[in-house]
Structure formats: C-alpha cells, structure tokens
Design a protein around this motif. Sequence first.
Motif, PDB file in Angstrom:
ATOM      1  N   GLY A 101       0.821  -1.194   0.000  1.00  0.00           N
ATOM      2  CA  GLY A 101       0.000   0.000   0.000  1.00  0.00           C
ATOM      3  C   GLY A 101       0.858   1.249   0.000  1.00  0.00           C
ATOM      4  N   HIS A 102       0.209   2.373  -0.147  1.00  0.00           N
ATOM      5  CA  HIS A 102       0.907   3.651  -0.095  1.00  0.00           C
ATOM      6  C   HIS A 102       0.100   4.590   0.772  1.00  0.00           C
ATOM      7  CE1 HIS A 102       2.860   7.395  -1.199  1.00  0.00           C
ATOM      8  NE2 HIS A 102       3.813   6.694  -1.772  1.00  0.00           N
ATOM      9  N   ILE A 103       0.774   5.355   1.608  1.00  0.00           N
ATOM     10  CA  ILE A 103       0.107   6.210   2.577  1.00  0.00           C
ATOM     11  C   ILE A 103      -0.767   7.250   1.882  1.00  0.00           C
ATOM     12  CG2 ILE A 103       1.967   7.911   2.751  1.00  0.00           C
ATOM     13  CD1 ILE A 103      -0.058   6.455   5.669  1.00  0.00           C
ATOM     14  N   PHE A 104      -0.347   7.725   0.709  1.00  0.00           N
ATOM     15  CA  PHE A 104      -1.121   8.720  -0.026  1.00  0.00           C
ATOM     16  C   PHE A 104      -2.460   8.138  -0.491  1.00  0.00           C
ATOM     17  CE2 PHE A 104      -1.503  11.558  -3.955  1.00  0.00           C
ATOM     18  CZ  PHE A 104      -2.034  12.605  -3.224  1.00  0.00           C
ATOM     19  N   LEU A 105      -2.422   6.894  -0.972  1.00  0.00           N
ATOM     20  CA  LEU A 105      -3.654   6.224  -1.395  1.00  0.00           C
ATOM     21  C   LEU A 105      -4.582   5.992  -0.204  1.00  0.00           C
ATOM     22  CD1 LEU A 105      -2.228   3.557  -3.888  1.00  0.00           C
ATOM     23  CD2 LEU A 105      -3.213   5.786  -4.411  1.00  0.00           C
ATOM     24  N   THR A 106      -4.000   5.643   0.931  1.00  0.00           N
ATOM     25  CA  THR A 106      -4.796   5.452   2.145  1.00  0.00           C
ATOM     26  C   THR A 106      -5.513   6.742   2.530  1.00  0.00           C
ATOM     27  OG1 THR A 106      -3.251   3.763   2.965  1.00  0.00           O
ATOM     28  CG2 THR A 106      -4.692   4.803   4.587  1.00  0.00           C
ATOM     29  N   LEU A 107      -4.795   7.842   2.457  1.00  0.00           N
ATOM     30  CA  LEU A 107      -5.370   9.133   2.806  1.00  0.00           C
ATOM     31  C   LEU A 107      -6.508   9.507   1.846  1.00  0.00           C
ATOM     32  CD1 LEU A 107      -5.368  11.662   4.499  1.00  0.00           C
ATOM     33  CD2 LEU A 107      -3.503  12.562   3.100  1.00  0.00           C
ATOM     34  N   ILE A 108      -6.285   9.314   0.550  1.00  0.00           N
ATOM     35  CA  ILE A 108      -7.330   9.606  -0.439  1.00  0.00           C
ATOM     36  C   ILE A 108      -8.556   8.748  -0.176  1.00  0.00           C
ATOM     37  CG2 ILE A 108      -7.928   9.459  -2.893  1.00  0.00           C
ATOM     38  CD1 ILE A 108      -4.976  10.106  -3.493  1.00  0.00           C
ATOM     39  N   SER A 109      -8.327   7.477   0.164  1.00  0.00           N
ATOM     40  CA  SER A 109      -9.427   6.556   0.438  1.00  0.00           C
ATOM     41  C   SER A 109     -10.255   7.020   1.639  1.00  0.00           C
ATOM     42  CB  SER A 109      -8.886   5.147   0.691  1.00  0.00           C
ATOM     43  OG  SER A 109      -9.911   4.266   1.083  1.00  0.00           O
ATOM     44  N   LEU A 110      -9.586   7.489   2.687  1.00  0.00           N
ATOM     45  CA  LEU A 110     -10.292   7.949   3.891  1.00  0.00           C
ATOM     46  C   LEU A 110     -11.130   9.196   3.604  1.00  0.00           C
ATOM     47  CD1 LEU A 110      -7.432   7.448   6.522  1.00  0.00           C
ATOM     48  CD2 LEU A 110      -9.515   6.090   6.294  1.00  0.00           C
ATOM     49  N   ILE A 111     -10.568  10.106   2.811  1.00  0.00           N
ATOM     50  CA  ILE A 111     -11.319  11.312   2.444  1.00  0.00           C
ATOM     51  C   ILE A 111     -12.516  10.950   1.574  1.00  0.00           C
ATOM     52  CG2 ILE A 111     -11.210  13.463   1.123  1.00  0.00           C
ATOM     53  CD1 ILE A 111      -8.305  13.771   2.033  1.00  0.00           C
ATOM     54  N   THR A 112     -12.281  10.048   0.607  1.00  0.00           N
ATOM     55  CA  THR A 112     -13.349   9.626  -0.303  1.00  0.00           C
ATOM     56  C   THR A 112     -14.486   8.960   0.458  1.00  0.00           C
ATOM     57  OG1 THR A 112     -11.751   9.320  -2.101  1.00  0.00           O
ATOM     58  CG2 THR A 112     -13.879   8.239  -2.350  1.00  0.00           C
ATOM     59  N   ASP A 113     -14.165   8.128   1.429  1.00  0.00           N
ATOM     60  CA  ASP A 113     -15.203   7.452   2.224  1.00  0.00           C
ATOM     61  C   ASP A 113     -16.113   8.465   2.914  1.00  0.00           C
ATOM     62  OD1 ASP A 113     -14.340   4.968   1.499  1.00  0.00           O
ATOM     63  OD2 ASP A 113     -13.220   4.578   3.345  1.00  0.00           O
ATOM     64  N   LYS A 114     -15.507   9.519   3.467  1.00  0.00           N
ATOM     65  CA  LYS A 114     -16.309  10.535   4.152  1.00  0.00           C
ATOM     66  C   LYS A 114     -17.238  11.255   3.174  1.00  0.00           C
ATOM     67  CE  LYS A 114     -13.285  11.511   8.077  1.00  0.00           C
ATOM     68  NZ  LYS A 114     -14.343  11.344   9.098  1.00  0.00           N
ATOM     69  N   GLY A 147      -3.107  10.486 -12.251  1.00  0.00           N
ATOM     70  CA  GLY A 147      -1.712  10.725 -11.866  1.00  0.00           C
ATOM     71  C   GLY A 147      -1.201   9.827 -10.778  1.00  0.00           C
ATOM     72  N   LEU A 148      -2.062   8.987 -10.195  1.00  0.00           N
ATOM     73  CA  LEU A 148      -1.650   8.160  -9.060  1.00  0.00           C
ATOM     74  C   LEU A 148      -0.580   7.120  -9.389  1.00  0.00           C
ATOM     75  CD1 LEU A 148      -5.024   7.603  -7.181  1.00  0.00           C
ATOM     76  CD2 LEU A 148      -3.153   9.146  -6.601  1.00  0.00           C
ATOM     77  N   PRO A 149      -0.531   6.542 -10.617  1.00  0.00           N
ATOM     78  CA  PRO A 149       0.540   5.569 -10.891  1.00  0.00           C
ATOM     79  C   PRO A 149       1.940   6.131 -10.710  1.00  0.00           C
ATOM     80  CG  PRO A 149      -1.164   5.403 -12.557  1.00  0.00           C
ATOM     81  CD  PRO A 149      -1.497   6.611 -11.724  1.00  0.00           C
ATOM     82  N   SER A 150       2.091   7.448 -10.758  1.00  0.00           N
ATOM     83  CA  SER A 150       3.426   8.043 -10.653  1.00  0.00           C
ATOM     84  C   SER A 150       3.964   8.041  -9.234  1.00  0.00           C
ATOM     85  CB  SER A 150       3.392   9.486 -11.173  1.00  0.00           C
ATOM     86  OG  SER A 150       2.586  10.284 -10.326  1.00  0.00           O
ATOM     87  N   GLY A 172       1.228   8.006 -22.977  1.00  0.00           N
ATOM     88  CA  GLY A 172       2.379   8.411 -22.173  1.00  0.00           C
ATOM     89  C   GLY A 172       2.365   9.856 -21.751  1.00  0.00           C
ATOM     90  N   LEU A 173       2.181  10.770 -22.700  1.00  0.00           N
ATOM     91  CA  LEU A 173       2.225  12.189 -22.368  1.00  0.00           C
ATOM     92  C   LEU A 173       1.077  12.602 -21.458  1.00  0.00           C
ATOM     93  CD1 LEU A 173       3.344  13.703 -25.797  1.00  0.00           C
ATOM     94  CD2 LEU A 173       4.733  13.114 -23.802  1.00  0.00           C
ATOM     95  N   ASP A 174      -0.076  11.974 -21.632  1.00  0.00           N
ATOM     96  CA  ASP A 174      -1.201  12.249 -20.737  1.00  0.00           C
ATOM     97  C   ASP A 174      -0.872  11.836 -19.307  1.00  0.00           C
ATOM     98  OD1 ASP A 174      -2.728  13.287 -22.747  1.00  0.00           O
ATOM     99  OD2 ASP A 174      -3.843  11.435 -23.137  1.00  0.00           O
ATOM    100  N   ALA A 175      -0.185  10.678 -19.198  1.00  0.00           N
ATOM    101  CA  ALA A 175       0.181  10.187 -17.870  1.00  0.00           C
ATOM    102  C   ALA A 175       1.189  11.116 -17.197  1.00  0.00           C
ATOM    103  CB  ALA A 175       0.758   8.775 -17.971  1.00  0.00           C
ATOM    104  N   VAL A 176       2.157  11.612 -17.984  1.00  0.00           N
ATOM    105  CA  VAL A 176       3.156  12.529 -17.429  1.00  0.00           C
ATOM    106  C   VAL A 176       2.483  13.818 -16.976  1.00  0.00           C
ATOM    107  CG1 VAL A 176       5.161  13.944 -17.983  1.00  0.00           C
ATOM    108  CG2 VAL A 176       5.065  11.570 -18.740  1.00  0.00           C
ATOM    109  N   PHE A 186      -4.979  16.956  -6.203  1.00  0.00           N
ATOM    110  CA  PHE A 186      -5.283  16.538  -4.834  1.00  0.00           C
ATOM    111  C   PHE A 186      -5.826  17.708  -4.018  1.00  0.00           C
ATOM    112  CE2 PHE A 186      -3.905  15.989  -0.369  1.00  0.00           C
ATOM    113  CZ  PHE A 186      -4.731  14.925  -0.051  1.00  0.00           C
ATOM    114  N   ASN A 187      -5.224  18.886  -4.191  1.00  0.00           N
ATOM    115  CA  ASN A 187      -5.707  20.062  -3.474  1.00  0.00           C
ATOM    116  C   ASN A 187      -7.130  20.428  -3.905  1.00  0.00           C
ATOM    117  OD1 ASN A 187      -3.423  20.385  -1.905  1.00  0.00           O
ATOM    118  ND2 ASN A 187      -2.406  21.761  -3.344  1.00  0.00           N
TER     119      ASN A 187
END
Length: 457
Positions: A101-114, A147-150, A172-176, A186-187
Amino acid sequence: MENYKIIIDLSKSMNARSFEGTDIIHKAEFDRVRKLIDDKMKDNENNDSKIRGRYNDTITILGSRGSGKTSFLMSILQKYNGHDNIEIIELIDPTLIEEKGHIFLTLISLITDKVEKKISKNECDPCCKEYRKRKSWDDKLKKLAAGLPSIDIDNVSLYSNWHDPEHVMRKGLDAVKAAKELEENFNKIVEEALDILGKKAFLIAFDDIDVNFNNGWKVLETIRKYLTSPRIITLLSGDLKLFSKAIRKYQWKNFGNELLTWEGEKLEKIEKYDELVTEIESQYMQKIMKAPNRIHLLTIGEKLNNGGKIFINQQSIDKHYEDFLNKLGLRNKYEIHTVNTYLLGLPLRTQIQILKQISDCSLNILNVIDAFVSDLYESGVDVELAKSQPKDFCNIAHDFLLKKELLNETYQLLPTSGSVNSNAVLFSLYTMFIEHSKNNPSMFFEYWITIATIKNL
C-alpha cells in the motif's frame, strides 16, 4: 512553569487512548498544539483558502518510544471531534498499512469514504447540494486517479511501452501531465471534499512513522509533495533521532554505490559526503518539521522539575516511588534520590507498567524488572539465573560491569551511567541484589569480595 495538577489512573493507562482534563499528562504540550491548530484555522478564515504556492506547516509531536505520543494524538483528535469547521481523519499508523500500500492512497481513500457517505445520504434528491456535487466530485477524482501511478517510483510499467510512438502520443504524455498535476488535483479534491462536508479544514494525524524506515519515508515525502494545502492541518509523531536516521538513509541511497565507491572510498572523500548528507538532512527536517511547530513530550521527571504536580490516586508520584524503595529496604537518602530520579526519567509507558506492579499489594519485587528484560537479554545477562540463584548473582553482576567497562563508575549498581541500556540493567541488578540479600546476608560479603574489592584494587 507547569503548575497544573495531573492524576494518573493506572486502571485506564495501560493502553493507548484519548484523555481529558486532569488525566492528560502532557497538558502544557496539549494546550500548545491546540493553540497552533486554532491559529491555523484563524489564518484560513482571514486569508484566501485558494492561495497559490506550496504550504508545509506540519505540527510535529516528538518523544522517545513509550512517551505517550499515540494517546496524545488520540486526545487531540477527540478534542476536535464534532468541531464546526474541522473534519477529523482517523489516526493513521503507517506500520499497520500493508507493504504494497501507499500512505497517499490510504489518505485519499479515507477522504473519499467521508464524501461518499455524505453524498449518498441525499443524492436521490435532484434539488439537494450533494446531488449536484456528485458529477463535480467524480470528475475531480478521475483527474486525480490519472496521476496516481506516478507515486510508486519503483513501478516502471507506466513506461514499459514507450518504444511505441503511438502509445507515447496517446497514453504516455497524458500520464506525465497527470503526474505533474497530481498535487494540484489533490488540493482540488480537498477543496471539493470540504465543500461537500461543510467544513473548513481536515485534521490529519500520522502516528509512529519513525518505526518503519520505508513507510516513514513515504509519509515524509507525501507530506512534502502533496499535503501542501493550507486547508490540511497535519500532525506527525515520532522520535527525532529516528526521523534523522530515516532521512539520512535515503540521502545516502541517492548518491548511489558507484559514486560512494569511487569518490568516497578510493579517493577518500567519504567525510565530504557525510557533511553533505548532514546538511541535506537538516534542511529537509526544517522544511517538513519546522522548529516552531515541534512539540517535545517531556518525561514525568522533567515535568516535576518544571513545577508540575503528578499524582497516583491521592499520593504524589515521587512519594509513590519512595514508598516502593522503602519496601525494598532502602534508607540511604542519596540512593533513594538517585533511583527515584532514574525511575521518573523513564518513558511513560515503562513507568505505567512499573507503577501498576508496585501498586499491587501482593507484589513480587523481582517482577518489577520485567519492564527491562529486553535490556538484560541484550547485555548478555542470564536473567533467570540471576533471579533464582542468589549464590551466582555477584558473579553475574561482576561480569556485566567488566564487559561494559562500568566497574569504576557504577560498582554500587546504581543507574548513573551514560547509557540508557546499561542503566536499565543496573537498576534491575540493584533491585535483585537488595531482594536477594534480605534472606541471604552473606551476599554483602560476596559483593565486597567479588565487586568492591576488585574495584578498589
């Protein structure tokens, strides 16, 4: 001066939990964190919440292992639970997150749940705000997801097909671009989420991030890269020494083996690299953990020295320890003061365990040293033999003093060395010696011959 009164309820203090009122041991630190949070909320109200630029203003709760950091964070979150303008994110412990897991994904998940819970209550009504916000929320979430895969720098699958020009143009360029805009997206998610929830800011607390260097580093980098909105109030707990180690580890790693081998070893410039790592570490810590926002949790001994009044039931804690030492048979005021000072300076968790045991009327004195058993084993002391065989005790103590080169300094077994580990062993040996000698008076002669005489000779 900390002239407030603190009451420790041993029945409620064995596990991490939130505390209120006189139960809060770190009351001065608690009040300071509250002021910092309240000041940040006032700044948000007085300024444009959509200000440009990057905003790093983390509040750091610093203390050694067992100093009460988790309970402190829980108490802060509990204090702001139900606040009109602050949305609480549950305590995040990176050590409990799966390795993949990644802490950033965990944080997004917690915000999304709310947000999802809030929207789902009224989204069936086309006239309500939540219904109209659903599409806006989903659009922003999709942009963020692109942008999360980055965030996983070890994942090269994103670029595996870059030899294909068509793939580069289409994917590729869209992902970058999405990766570059990840912080901004995120903000926007934060702004949208708070708007839906009817709040002004998120309060997020990260606990024990210094325990696992890999996860801890991910948290620090997440704070540095993404938690840059003034509408996010971040609390971070840990040990400053371990923070330093985690940062230095990754700065050394950035140099690479080839550079360190050629310039560091063969050209004998390793000291230059060490100075550079120290400089980078210092600047990194000042950026993520600004000095004015660092809250140091003091030991009970330090609080008493600052004028604090701490009680176990109706008895002051230092008197509580003195009574315990009197039960051991101590009468020498210097020894009582020395041991008492050592006990009061221990981590809070260790003291709670000791206090819980010495409050037991049927106490077996030797069980008190269970709190230091790891230190005893690490120092090579045969704990079981030392506890059960008084005739072997002096030889065991003698071997330890010689091994640690402490014979001249601490031959009386008082915990006065400069080592935390050695002091734990010395206190344990001191306690065992006193308890053994009650039924084995010959131990005083054995001690005099085996330890005292050798020290003087």
